[in-house]
Design an enzyme around this catalytic site. Structure first.
Site, mmCIF file in Angstrom:
data_model
loop_
_atom_site.group_PDB
_atom_site.id
_atom_site.type_symbol
_atom_site.label_atom_id
_atom_site.label_comp_id
_atom_site.label_asym_id
_atom_site.label_seq_id
_atom_site.Cartn_x
_atom_site.Cartn_y
_atom_site.Cartn_z
ATOM 1 N N ASN A 106 -0.524 1.097 -9.275
ATOM 2 C CA ASN A 106 0.562 0.777 -8.358
ATOM 3 C C ASN A 106 1.918 0.965 -9.034
ATOM 4 O O ASN A 106 2.063 0.706 -10.227
ATOM 5 C CB ASN A 106 0.421 -0.665 -7.850
ATOM 6 C CG ASN A 106 -0.906 -0.875 -7.157
ATOM 7 O OD1 ASN A 106 -1.587 0.079 -6.780
ATOM 8 N ND2 ASN A 106 -1.308 -2.123 -7.012
ATOM 9 N N HIS A 123 0.787 5.110 -13.145
ATOM 10 C CA HIS A 123 1.460 6.088 -12.270
ATOM 11 C C HIS A 123 2.968 5.860 -12.206
ATOM 12 O O HIS A 123 3.628 6.290 -11.251
ATOM 13 C CB HIS A 123 0.855 6.046 -10.855
ATOM 14 C CG HIS A 123 -0.549 6.535 -10.803
ATOM 15 N ND1 HIS A 123 -1.424 6.167 -9.797
ATOM 16 C CD2 HIS A 123 -1.269 7.323 -11.629
ATOM 17 C CE1 HIS A 123 -2.609 6.734 -10.016
ATOM 18 N NE2 HIS A 123 -2.536 7.445 -11.114
ATOM 19 N N CYS A 131 15.463 11.785 -14.817
ATOM 20 C CA CYS A 131 16.150 13.063 -14.620
ATOM 21 C C CYS A 131 15.088 14.135 -14.338
ATOM 22 O O CYS A 131 14.121 14.249 -15.095
ATOM 23 C CB CYS A 131 16.945 13.440 -15.864
ATOM 24 S SG CYS A 131 17.546 15.131 -15.839
ATOM 25 N N GLY A 189 -9.223 -3.285 -5.747
ATOM 26 C CA GLY A 189 -8.352 -2.731 -4.719
ATOM 27 C C GLY A 189 -8.044 -1.264 -4.890
ATOM 28 O O GLY A 189 -6.936 -0.807 -4.605
HETATM 29 N N1 APR Z 1 -8.186 -6.506 -1.549
HETATM 30 C C1 APR Z 1 -8.832 -5.571 -2.287
HETATM 31 N N2 APR Z 1 -8.932 -4.259 -1.917
HETATM 32 C C2 APR Z 1 -8.375 -3.908 -0.747
HETATM 33 C C3 APR Z 1 -7.694 -4.827 0.083
HETATM 34 C C4 APR Z 1 -7.605 -6.186 -0.370
HETATM 35 N N3 APR Z 1 -6.983 -7.120 0.351
HETATM 36 N N4 APR Z 1 -7.239 -4.158 1.189
HETATM 37 C C5 APR Z 1 -7.636 -2.856 1.054
HETATM 38 N N5 APR Z 1 -8.317 -2.710 -0.110
HETATM 39 C C6 APR Z 1 -8.917 -1.495 -0.654
HETATM 40 C C7 APR Z 1 -9.307 -0.450 0.373
HETATM 41 O O1 APR Z 1 -10.605 -0.690 0.889
HETATM 42 C C8 APR Z 1 -9.261 0.830 -0.450
HETATM 43 O O2 APR Z 1 -10.543 1.123 -1.022
HETATM 44 O O3 APR Z 1 -7.944 -0.868 -1.447
HETATM 45 C C9 APR Z 1 -8.273 0.513 -1.568
HETATM 46 C C10 APR Z 1 -6.963 1.301 -1.531
HETATM 47 O O4 APR Z 1 -7.274 2.641 -1.741
HETATM 48 P P1 APR Z 1 -6.135 3.771 -1.743
HETATM 49 O O5 APR Z 1 -5.270 3.628 -0.572
HETATM 50 O O6 APR Z 1 -6.857 5.057 -1.942
HETATM 51 O O7 APR Z 1 -5.245 3.413 -3.014
HETATM 52 P P2 APR Z 1 -5.524 3.681 -4.580
HETATM 53 O O8 APR Z 1 -6.974 3.656 -4.897
HETATM 54 O O9 APR Z 1 -4.653 2.777 -5.326
HETATM 55 O O10 APR Z 1 -4.968 5.186 -4.728
HETATM 56 C C11 APR Z 1 -4.951 5.744 -6.011
HETATM 57 O O11 APR Z 1 -3.761 7.642 -5.211
HETATM 58 O O12 APR Z 1 -2.220 8.258 -3.675
HETATM 59 C C12 APR Z 1 -2.439 8.108 -5.020
HETATM 60 O O13 APR Z 1 -0.908 7.651 -6.770
HETATM 61 C C13 APR Z 1 -1.496 7.100 -5.632
HETATM 62 O O14 APR Z 1 -1.961 5.279 -7.145
HETATM 63 C C14 APR Z 1 -2.405 5.939 -5.988
HETATM 64 C C15 APR Z 1 -3.743 6.621 -6.186
#
Ligand code: APR
Length: 246
Positions: A106, A123, A131, A189
């Protein structure tokens, strides 16, 4: 691998005996604060775009103003919310185990705002600018329109890692070292779709760590974890803290 929401006794024991806990978080840990995750249908102004079309150097070169405004919008969203019990639980966990390494995908700064120290920002961070030409970090500029680098005059860009860009070397090295050394790995998450972050759990498993996924929607990788706790991080993580609290 067991899918549960209650904390299995064997996992409680592993948590109590843990020498080094490595925690990887994704957008889901901030969902309960009101920050949209990545792969949820986007809300509001940017419903027309896929994040991947905005979070690339090519997109920035094509329309730097559009990208700058998107990241201003995201900063405003994040600045308007508070960390949730999941963030606070991770900060508390760090004082209850001998060693904790927090790696976050995040860019929202909420772990730091919840009191976590030494957060590895895999990230980058929304609240830092860089810059575009030289990569030097500058304090976040609140301008609505894209500002210029005070040193060379090139565009400033958000201090985040875009698709197609490398993970900052130090963040990658420290995260891999922690995953390889830990004896308990929590993946919280995240959809476990984006590498190299999604590969850290494998590294931990190869080094005999107990691995745990915390996600209300077990991911496609859930089978690979020793435990998959199908719950919200804002509920499950405080439970883990309770188990360790005197
Ligand atoms: N608690 C735990 N997990 C949760 C909750 C919650 N309250 N609500 C949603 N989730 C889960 C969803 O089920 C999903 O599997 O969080 C996950 C979010 O997944 P993504 O949206 O794919 O996010 P992330 O895994 O952080 O993405 C990775 O991708 O877009 C790029 O750079 C960006 O850091 C990001 C990376």
């Amino acid at each position: 691998m067991s899918i549960a929401c209650d904390i299995p006794d064997a996992l409680t024991a592993a948590l109590r005996d843990a020498r080094h806990v490595c925690v990887l978080t994704g957008a889901g840990v901030s969902a309960e604060s009101g920050v949209p995750t990545f792969r949820e249908a986007q809300e509001g102004l940017w419903a027309r775009y896929r994040a991947e079309d905005l979070a690339t150097p090519e997109a920035f070169l094509a329309d730097p103003g559009l990208i700058w405004r998107w990241y201003r919008w995201r900063r405003d969203v994040v600045a308007g919310v508070e960390p949730n019990p999941g963030h606070y639980a991770i900060a508390a966990l760090a004082d209850l185990v001998p060693r904790l390494t927090l790696v976050t995908q995040n860019v929202d700064n909420l772990h730091r705002r919840a009191g976590s120290r030494d957060v590895i920002e895999f990230h980058g961070n929304l609240f830092e600018d860089r810059c575009f030409a030289e990569g030097t970090v500058h304090v976040a500029d609140e301008a609505d329109e894209i500002p210029a680098c005070p040193v060379c005059g090139a565009h400033l860009r958000p201090g985040v890692v875009w698709f197609g860009e490398a993970i900052p070397e130090r963040a990658l090295d420290e995260s891999c070292a922690a995953a390889a050394d830990c004896d308990l790995f929590l993946s919280v998450g995240t959809s476990s779709l984006v590498y190299p972050a999604a590969g850290l759990a494998d590294l931990a498993q190869r080094n005999d760590a107990v691995t745990v996924e915390i996600n209300p929607n077990p991911t496609m990788q859930a089978e690979r974890f020793d435990y998959a706790l199908a719950g919200n991080s804002g509920t499950v993580l405080p439970e883990l803290v309770k188990l360790l609290s005197p």
